[in-house]
Design a protein around this motif. Structure first.
Motif, PDB file in Angstrom:
ATOM      1  N   GLY A  32     -10.282 -62.019 140.092  1.00  0.00           N
ATOM      2  CA  GLY A  32     -11.806 -62.241 139.777  1.00  0.00           C
ATOM      3  C   GLY A  32     -12.041 -63.747 139.680  1.00  0.00           C
ATOM      4  N   PHE A  33     -11.266 -64.763 140.176  1.00  0.00           N
ATOM      5  CA  PHE A  33     -11.435 -66.035 140.243  1.00  0.00           C
ATOM      6  C   PHE A  33     -12.028 -66.670 141.659  1.00  0.00           C
ATOM      7  CE2 PHE A  33      -8.646 -65.518 136.719  1.00  0.00           C
ATOM      8  CZ  PHE A  33      -9.080 -66.407 135.788  1.00  0.00           C
ATOM      9  N   ASP A  34     -13.218 -66.400 141.627  1.00  0.00           N
ATOM     10  CA  ASP A  34     -14.099 -66.409 143.195  1.00  0.00           C
ATOM     11  C   ASP A  34     -15.186 -67.359 143.177  1.00  0.00           C
ATOM     12  OD1 ASP A  34     -15.757 -65.143 141.482  1.00  0.00           O
ATOM     13  OD2 ASP A  34     -15.893 -63.094 142.559  1.00  0.00           O
ATOM     14  N   ALA A  35     -14.950 -68.577 142.313  1.00  0.00           N
ATOM     15  CA  ALA A  35     -16.005 -69.469 142.373  1.00  0.00           C
ATOM     16  C   ALA A  35     -15.840 -70.217 143.663  1.00  0.00           C
ATOM     17  CB  ALA A  35     -16.111 -70.387 141.336  1.00  0.00           C
ATOM     18  N   PRO A  36     -16.910 -70.796 144.246  1.00  0.00           N
ATOM     19  CA  PRO A  36     -16.907 -71.722 145.627  1.00  0.00           C
ATOM     20  C   PRO A  36     -15.439 -72.648 145.366  1.00  0.00           C
ATOM     21  CG  PRO A  36     -19.185 -71.608 145.096  1.00  0.00           C
ATOM     22  CD  PRO A  36     -18.311 -70.994 143.773  1.00  0.00           C
ATOM     23  N   GLY A  37     -14.585 -72.532 146.336  1.00  0.00           N
ATOM     24  CA  GLY A  37     -13.561 -73.390 146.512  1.00  0.00           C
ATOM     25  C   GLY A  37     -12.406 -73.210 145.676  1.00  0.00           C
ATOM     26  N   ASP A  88       8.523 -61.680 124.927  1.00  0.00           N
ATOM     27  CA  ASP A  88       8.130 -60.605 124.214  1.00  0.00           C
ATOM     28  C   ASP A  88       6.410 -60.503 123.741  1.00  0.00           C
ATOM     29  OD1 ASP A  88      10.642 -59.670 124.897  1.00  0.00           O
ATOM     30  OD2 ASP A  88      11.321 -60.763 122.816  1.00  0.00           O
ATOM     31  N   SER A  89       5.632 -60.796 124.693  1.00  0.00           N
ATOM     32  CA  SER A  89       4.251 -61.141 123.918  1.00  0.00           C
ATOM     33  C   SER A  89       3.370 -61.094 125.104  1.00  0.00           C
ATOM     34  CB  SER A  89       4.211 -62.490 123.329  1.00  0.00           C
ATOM     35  OG  SER A  89       5.030 -62.715 122.109  1.00  0.00           O
ATOM     36  N   GLN A  90       1.981 -61.246 124.809  1.00  0.00           N
ATOM     37  CA  GLN A  90       0.866 -60.899 125.605  1.00  0.00           C
ATOM     38  C   GLN A  90       0.030 -62.177 125.780  1.00  0.00           C
ATOM     39  OE1 GLN A  90      -1.073 -57.115 125.340  1.00  0.00           O
ATOM     40  NE2 GLN A  90       0.452 -56.188 124.363  1.00  0.00           N
ATOM     41  N   LEU A  91      -0.601 -62.694 126.989  1.00  0.00           N
ATOM     42  CA  LEU A  91      -1.668 -63.477 127.000  1.00  0.00           C
ATOM     43  C   LEU A  91      -2.680 -62.816 127.940  1.00  0.00           C
ATOM     44  CD1 LEU A  91      -2.632 -66.201 127.136  1.00  0.00           C
ATOM     45  CD2 LEU A  91      -1.389 -66.761 128.861  1.00  0.00           C
ATOM     46  N   ASN A  92      -3.864 -62.891 127.505  1.00  0.00           N
ATOM     47  CA  ASN A  92      -5.162 -62.297 128.156  1.00  0.00           C
ATOM     48  C   ASN A  92      -6.157 -63.512 128.179  1.00  0.00           C
ATOM     49  OD1 ASN A  92      -4.075 -59.555 128.171  1.00  0.00           O
ATOM     50  ND2 ASN A  92      -4.545 -59.682 126.305  1.00  0.00           N
ATOM     51  N   VAL A  93      -6.635 -63.790 129.273  1.00  0.00           N
ATOM     52  CA  VAL A  93      -7.779 -64.722 129.231  1.00  0.00           C
ATOM     53  C   VAL A  93      -8.816 -64.427 130.209  1.00  0.00           C
ATOM     54  CG1 VAL A  93      -8.329 -67.319 130.148  1.00  0.00           C
ATOM     55  CG2 VAL A  93      -6.010 -66.741 129.373  1.00  0.00           C
ATOM     56  N   THR A  94     -10.088 -64.199 129.793  1.00  0.00           N
ATOM     57  CA  THR A  94     -11.031 -63.554 130.358  1.00  0.00           C
ATOM     58  C   THR A  94     -12.409 -64.639 130.326  1.00  0.00           C
ATOM     59  OG1 THR A  94     -10.548 -61.508 129.602  1.00  0.00           O
ATOM     60  CG2 THR A  94     -12.699 -61.691 130.517  1.00  0.00           C
ATOM     61  N   GLY A  95     -12.747 -64.821 131.733  1.00  0.00           N
ATOM     62  CA  GLY A  95     -13.924 -65.690 131.681  1.00  0.00           C
ATOM     63  C   GLY A  95     -13.420 -67.226 131.661  1.00  0.00           C
ATOM     64  N   GLY A  96     -14.554 -68.051 131.487  1.00  0.00           N
ATOM     65  CA  GLY A  96     -14.147 -69.542 131.294  1.00  0.00           C
ATOM     66  C   GLY A  96     -13.887 -70.117 132.873  1.00  0.00           C
ATOM     67  N   ASP A  97     -13.230 -71.145 132.939  1.00  0.00           N
ATOM     68  CA  ASP A  97     -13.046 -71.615 134.244  1.00  0.00           C
ATOM     69  C   ASP A  97     -11.693 -71.467 134.611  1.00  0.00           C
ATOM     70  OD1 ASP A  97     -15.641 -72.516 134.350  1.00  0.00           O
ATOM     71  OD2 ASP A  97     -15.232 -74.736 134.092  1.00  0.00           O
ATOM     72  N   ASN A  98     -10.653 -72.493 134.242  1.00  0.00           N
ATOM     73  CA  ASN A  98      -9.300 -72.565 134.780  1.00  0.00           C
ATOM     74  C   ASN A  98      -8.407 -71.799 133.472  1.00  0.00           C
ATOM     75  OD1 ASN A  98      -9.298 -73.966 137.149  1.00  0.00           O
ATOM     76  ND2 ASN A  98      -9.964 -75.708 135.960  1.00  0.00           N
ATOM     77  N   ALA A  99      -7.939 -70.608 133.953  1.00  0.00           N
ATOM     78  CA  ALA A  99      -7.227 -69.794 132.600  1.00  0.00           C
ATOM     79  C   ALA A  99      -5.717 -70.743 132.250  1.00  0.00           C
ATOM     80  CB  ALA A  99      -6.890 -68.748 133.187  1.00  0.00           C
ATOM     81  N   ILE A 100      -4.956 -71.176 133.250  1.00  0.00           N
ATOM     82  CA  ILE A 100      -4.007 -71.990 132.964  1.00  0.00           C
ATOM     83  C   ILE A 100      -3.915 -72.867 134.143  1.00  0.00           C
ATOM     84  CG2 ILE A 100      -1.366 -72.011 133.301  1.00  0.00           C
ATOM     85  CD1 ILE A 100      -1.260 -68.911 132.397  1.00  0.00           C
ATOM     86  N   ASN A 101      -3.905 -74.463 133.623  1.00  0.00           N
ATOM     87  CA  ASN A 101      -4.276 -75.464 134.575  1.00  0.00           C
ATOM     88  C   ASN A 101      -2.863 -76.606 134.281  1.00  0.00           C
ATOM     89  OD1 ASN A 101      -5.510 -77.072 136.388  1.00  0.00           O
ATOM     90  ND2 ASN A 101      -7.186 -77.596 134.928  1.00  0.00           N
ATOM     91  N   SER A 102      -2.922 -77.170 135.312  1.00  0.00           N
ATOM     92  CA  SER A 102      -1.787 -78.369 135.190  1.00  0.00           C
ATOM     93  C   SER A 102      -2.212 -79.322 136.467  1.00  0.00           C
ATOM     94  CB  SER A 102      -0.455 -77.691 135.482  1.00  0.00           C
ATOM     95  OG  SER A 102      -0.264 -77.204 136.596  1.00  0.00           O
ATOM     96  N   LYS A 126      -2.465 -61.537 131.766  1.00  0.00           N
ATOM     97  CA  LYS A 126      -3.706 -60.987 132.389  1.00  0.00           C
ATOM     98  C   LYS A 126      -4.779 -62.031 132.577  1.00  0.00           C
ATOM     99  CE  LYS A 126      -4.596 -56.438 132.992  1.00  0.00           C
ATOM    100  NZ  LYS A 126      -4.963 -55.311 132.755  1.00  0.00           N
ATOM    101  N   LEU A 127      -5.041 -62.587 133.586  1.00  0.00           N
ATOM    102  CA  LEU A 127      -6.112 -63.766 133.773  1.00  0.00           C
ATOM    103  C   LEU A 127      -7.179 -62.978 134.791  1.00  0.00           C
ATOM    104  CD1 LEU A 127      -3.659 -66.632 134.739  1.00  0.00           C
ATOM    105  CD2 LEU A 127      -4.266 -65.725 132.489  1.00  0.00           C
ATOM    106  N   GLN A 128      -8.479 -63.162 134.528  1.00  0.00           N
ATOM    107  CA  GLN A 128      -9.390 -62.364 135.112  1.00  0.00           C
ATOM    108  C   GLN A 128     -10.758 -63.015 134.857  1.00  0.00           C
ATOM    109  OE1 GLN A 128      -9.309 -58.244 133.700  1.00  0.00           O
ATOM    110  NE2 GLN A 128      -9.331 -58.748 131.653  1.00  0.00           N
ATOM    111  N   ASN A 129     -11.542 -62.642 136.069  1.00  0.00           N
ATOM    112  CA  ASN A 129     -12.993 -62.818 135.842  1.00  0.00           C
ATOM    113  C   ASN A 129     -13.591 -64.362 135.515  1.00  0.00           C
ATOM    114  OD1 ASN A 129     -13.322 -60.414 136.838  1.00  0.00           O
ATOM    115  ND2 ASN A 129     -13.451 -59.765 134.605  1.00  0.00           N
ATOM    116  N   GLY A 130     -12.957 -65.257 136.140  1.00  0.00           N
ATOM    117  CA  GLY A 130     -13.422 -66.814 135.725  1.00  0.00           C
ATOM    118  C   GLY A 130     -14.590 -67.015 136.250  1.00  0.00           C
TER     119      GLY A 130
END
Length: 214
Positions: free
Chosen positions: A129-134, A69-83, A99-103
């Motif tokens: 928008g996560f379009d860095a090489p590789g 029942d909540s929201q998570l927004n991550v904009t920019g940076g490298d790995n938004a959710i990592n493991s 919403k994860l965008q524009n890494g």
């Protein structure tokens, strides 16, 4: 290598009916929310909480995370959710929006080392928008699993994934991405649709641009 919220030794972080706004975290191996290496950490984000992370190196790294029942927004940076195998993630998105965008240097969500994500009860999960090489919006290894019920969707533009790793809650079928056999209720791919008047050198009506999922 630490984190803004560093949860360790089987501790629990509860964010309830709250807003967390954070920008510019620079920890190269940490993150805004990070579990301790090889330990079990619990994070509960509930009751109309909103988390906004901007230009953080890593948003969430490992742990057992409930977004309800909540929201998570991550904009920019490298790995938004990592493991990975050291920081295993078990993420549940329940009646929530992600919403994860524009890494700038990593991927939107990485499910590796036995990590899982479950999206259910009318949740929306959009990655773009996560379009860095590789790098791509979604990354799986052979042990990663993403499960989505028929009231929810996960939308993405790019994906890196071995075949036969996605599991549908509804059909319990394995989806083979090499054959592009992706059921609508399992994953939704983002498309841009443009309506144009089709008349050269004249404007009958302005282009109408929509982002749709299918």
């Amino acid at each position: 290598a630490f984190g803004v919220f560093y949860i360790y030794e089987q501790s629990t972080l509860n964010i309830d009916h709250s807003n967390v706004i954070l920008s510019g975290d620079k920890s190269s191996e940490g993150g805004v929310i990070k579990e301790m290496d090889k330990m079990t950490a619990f994070v509960n984000i509930t009751n109309n909480s909103v988390l906004d992370f901007t230009n953080a190196k890593i948003g969430i790294l490992g742990g057992t995370v409930l977004l309800q029942d909540s929201q998570l927004n991550v904009t920019g940076g490298d790995n938004a959710i990592n493991s990975n195998s050291s920081y295993v993630l078990h993420l549940t998105v329940d009646n929530s929006q992600v919403k994860l965008q524009n890494g700038t240097g990593g991927s939107g969500m990485k499910l590796r080392g036995g990590s899982t994500a479950t999206v259910k009860n009318g949740s929306t999960f959009e990655i773009s928008g996560f379009d860095a090489p590789g790098e791509t919006d979604l990354v799986f290894d052979t042990t990663g699993k993403l499960s989505i019920d028929d009231t929810s969707y996960v939308a993405y533009n790019t994906i890196s994934c071995p075949a036969d790793v996605l599991d549908s809650v509804i059909d319990a079928d394995i989806v083979n991405l090499t054959e592009e056999d992706i059921a609508d209720h399992v994953l939704a791919v983002a498309y841009t649709v443009t309506y144009t008047d089709g008349v050269a050198d004249e404007t009958i009506f302005a282009d109408e641009v929509y982002q749709v999922y299918g």
